[in-house]
Scaffold this active site. Sequence first.
Site, PDB file in Angstrom:
ATOM      1  CB  CYS A 113      23.641   9.992   2.857  1.00 46.71           C
ATOM      2  SG  CYS A 113      25.103  10.080   3.452  1.00 46.71           S
ATOM      3  CG  HIS A 253      20.555   9.547   5.814  1.00 44.98           C
ATOM      4  ND1 HIS A 253      21.177   8.290   5.605  1.00 44.98           N
ATOM      5  CD2 HIS A 253      21.576  10.456   5.990  1.00 44.98           C
ATOM      6  CE1 HIS A 253      22.321   8.286   5.933  1.00 44.98           C
ATOM      7  NE2 HIS A 253      22.759   9.629   5.925  1.00 44.98           N
ATOM      8  CG  ASN A 283      25.584   8.342   7.820  1.00 40.50           C
ATOM      9  OD1 ASN A 283      25.070   7.864   6.956  1.00 40.50           O
ATOM     10  ND2 ASN A 283      25.920   9.882   7.748  1.00 40.50           N
TER      11      ASN A 283
HETATM   12  C1  LIG Z   1      29.963  16.005  13.314  1.00 40.66           C
HETATM   13  C2  LIG Z   1      28.994  16.131  14.509  1.00 40.66           C
HETATM   14  C3  LIG Z   1      28.432  15.325  15.180  1.00 40.66           C
HETATM   15  C4  LIG Z   1      29.916  17.183  15.146  1.00 40.66           C
HETATM   16  O1  LIG Z   1      29.031  17.729  16.121  1.00 40.66           O
HETATM   17  P1  LIG Z   1      28.742  19.065  16.897  1.00 40.66           P
HETATM   18  O2  LIG Z   1      28.020  19.232  17.787  1.00 40.66           O
HETATM   19  O3  LIG Z   1      28.567  20.030  15.709  1.00 40.66           O
HETATM   20  O4  LIG Z   1      30.328  19.416  17.217  1.00 40.66           O
HETATM   21  P2  LIG Z   1      31.179  20.557  16.969  1.00 40.66           P
HETATM   22  O5  LIG Z   1      31.611  20.543  15.426  1.00 40.66           O
HETATM   23  O6  LIG Z   1      30.782  21.749  17.207  1.00 40.66           O
HETATM   24  O7  LIG Z   1      32.718  20.140  17.666  1.00 40.66           O
HETATM   25  C5  LIG Z   1      32.638  20.234  19.012  1.00 40.66           C
HETATM   26  C6  LIG Z   1      34.068  20.048  19.388  1.00 40.66           C
HETATM   27  O8  LIG Z   1      34.022  18.477  19.568  1.00 40.66           O
HETATM   28  C7  LIG Z   1      35.396  17.960  18.887  1.00 40.66           C
HETATM   29  N1  LIG Z   1      35.135  16.808  18.460  1.00 40.66           N
HETATM   30  C8  LIG Z   1      34.567  16.257  17.158  1.00 40.66           C
HETATM   31  N2  LIG Z   1      34.506  15.067  17.208  1.00 40.66           N
HETATM   32  C9  LIG Z   1      34.891  14.362  18.472  1.00 40.66           C
HETATM   33  C10 LIG Z   1      34.821  13.181  18.947  1.00 40.66           C
HETATM   34  N3  LIG Z   1      34.558  11.988  18.228  1.00 40.66           N
HETATM   35  N4  LIG Z   1      35.101  13.177  20.127  1.00 40.66           N
HETATM   36  C11 LIG Z   1      35.378  13.924  20.921  1.00 40.66           C
HETATM   37  N5  LIG Z   1      35.381  15.370  20.270  1.00 40.66           N
HETATM   38  C12 LIG Z   1      35.012  15.539  19.254  1.00 40.66           C
HETATM   39  C13 LIG Z   1      35.736  18.916  17.881  1.00 40.66           C
HETATM   40  O9  LIG Z   1      37.057  18.800  17.778  1.00 40.66           O
HETATM   41  C14 LIG Z   1      35.218  20.318  18.455  1.00 40.66           C
HETATM   42  O10 LIG Z   1      36.452  20.750  19.391  1.00 40.66           O
HETATM   43  P3  LIG Z   1      36.788  22.193  19.359  1.00 40.66           P
HETATM   44  O11 LIG Z   1      35.621  22.990  19.655  1.00 40.66           O
HETATM   45  O12 LIG Z   1      37.641  22.074  20.454  1.00 40.66           O
HETATM   46  O13 LIG Z   1      37.408  22.353  17.972  1.00 40.66           O
HETATM   47  C15 LIG Z   1      27.650  17.284  13.877  1.00 40.66           C
HETATM   48  O14 LIG Z   1      28.199  18.270  13.145  1.00 40.66           O
HETATM   49  C16 LIG Z   1      27.114  16.124  12.684  1.00 40.66           C
HETATM   50  O15 LIG Z   1      26.586  15.386  13.036  1.00 40.66           O
HETATM   51  N6  LIG Z   1      27.033  16.878  11.643  1.00 40.66           N
HETATM   52  C17 LIG Z   1      26.636  16.195  10.300  1.00 40.66           C
HETATM   53  C18 LIG Z   1      27.144  14.881   9.904  1.00 40.66           C
HETATM   54  C19 LIG Z   1      26.468  14.110   8.953  1.00 40.66           C
HETATM   55  O16 LIG Z   1      25.164  14.034   8.992  1.00 40.66           O
HETATM   56  N7  LIG Z   1      27.189  13.660   8.045  1.00 40.66           N
HETATM   57  C20 LIG Z   1      26.652  13.035   7.002  1.00 40.66           C
HETATM   58  C21 LIG Z   1      25.575  13.577   6.193  1.00 40.66           C
HETATM   59  S1  LIG Z   1      24.804  12.229   5.269  1.00 40.66           S
END
Ligand SMILES: CC(C)(COP(=O)(O)OP(=O)(O)OC[C@H]1O[C@@H](n2cnc3c(N)ncnc32)[C@H](O)[C@@H]1OP(=O)(O)O)[C@@H](O)C(=O)NCCC(=O)NCCS
Length: 329
Positions: A113, A253, A283
């Site tokens: 990214c 980004h 993204n």
């Molecule tokens: C991926 C992301 C959105 C998840 O958000 P979060 O607030 O951290 O959520 P968590 O990881 O705490 O997950 C919470 C719950 O939601 C669930 N969940 C994940 N994706 C889901 C979706 N699409 N819909 C519903 N629930 C979802 C998970 O399974 C988890 O459930 P559990 O607690 O029963 O295991 C966040 O971590 C993120 O944006 N990370 C960076 C990703 C990124 O930028 N990547 C590219 C970098 S260039």
Amino acid sequence: MRSVGILGTGSYLPEKVLTNADLEKMVDTNDEWIVSRTGIRERRIAAPEEASSDLSVKAAEKALKKAGIRAEELDMIIVTTVTPDMNFPATACLVQDRLGAKKAATFDLSAACTGFIYGISTGAQFIATGVYKYVLVIGVECLSRIVDWTDRNTCVLFGDGAGAAVLGPVEEGYGFLSFELGGDGSGGNLLNLPAGGSRLPASEKTIRERLHYVHMSGREVFKFAVRVMGNATEEALAKAGLSKEDIDFLVPHQANIRIIDSAVKRLGLTEDKVVVNLDRYGNMSSASIPVALDEAVERGLIKKGDTMVLCGFGGGLTWGATVLKWALD
Ligand SMILES: CC(C)(COP(=O)(O)OP(=O)(O)OC[C@H]1O[C@@H](n2cnc3c(N)ncnc32)[C@H](O)[C@@H]1OP(=O)(O)O)[C@@H](O)C(=O)NCCC(=O)NCCS
């Protein structure tokens, strides 16, 4: 050293829109979760016959037109992508051929990214030193081809698109004022595509185990992103002899609105100074920044003399920021 800046930008987004409501029918998710956790409402998906080089050519043609540069004048083409048409030849070579950029040196650059920031930093050096005059940098992704559409943790986040910029000499005092690039390979396993390379060549087993898709530790990447976005921006500003108060526009980004919001808070910026488009595109990895930049230019937001920070982070782990004084009327 010659002053180097952006002479023209262009972008291309595939027509097909995939909404959060569409995703609700594919995996166990819902619009409320996706919007509140990420800010994303919809994303674009490349048509089956479209590959990264096709998206690239469309974005590049627009950037060249706006820059008033003919493809034959290009000295170098850098394509930044994690979804090249194929492992080799480089997608930049395919783009060169389609554009008719006969004298251009061509290569792909892999920094996930952060690719576009690495790409413009690299291209700008050739111009600053007088080796080359015009460099085309394209950030492009067809992430829909490497996303596991059965994994709700990742498939809701990504989209396809391309953004391009033509770099060239600009008036002294304008253009790129600083670059700040970084990497931390110890976090490489937090965001990767495990198979298909020399470590795990494609096999029935790798396919069965779904190792040809994006794998991500979301929470760790989130924490990393929040930290480096603020740090890289502040470092780049310091190198340029500027401070947060000097920022007219931040083009971050576009991974997650909560990551952007935390950087905005840390930098003390108001919302009108931050370019955001992830609600419409998700993204797009290395395409996110150049598409957001092109849209801001198209909307007439950016005026000559405006100070901008472009800031990216992503797999590698990598990060990068540049401070840019806009040189175009
Ligand atoms: C991926 C992301 C959105 C998840 O958000 P979060 O607030 O951290 O959520 P968590 O990881 O705490 O997950 C919470 C719950 O939601 C669930 N969940 C994940 N994706 C889901 C979706 N699409 N819909 C519903 N629930 C979802 C998970 O399974 C988890 O459930 P559990 O607690 O029963 O295991 C966040 O971590 C993120 O944006 N990370 C960076 C990703 C990124 O930028 N990547 C590219 C970098 S260039």
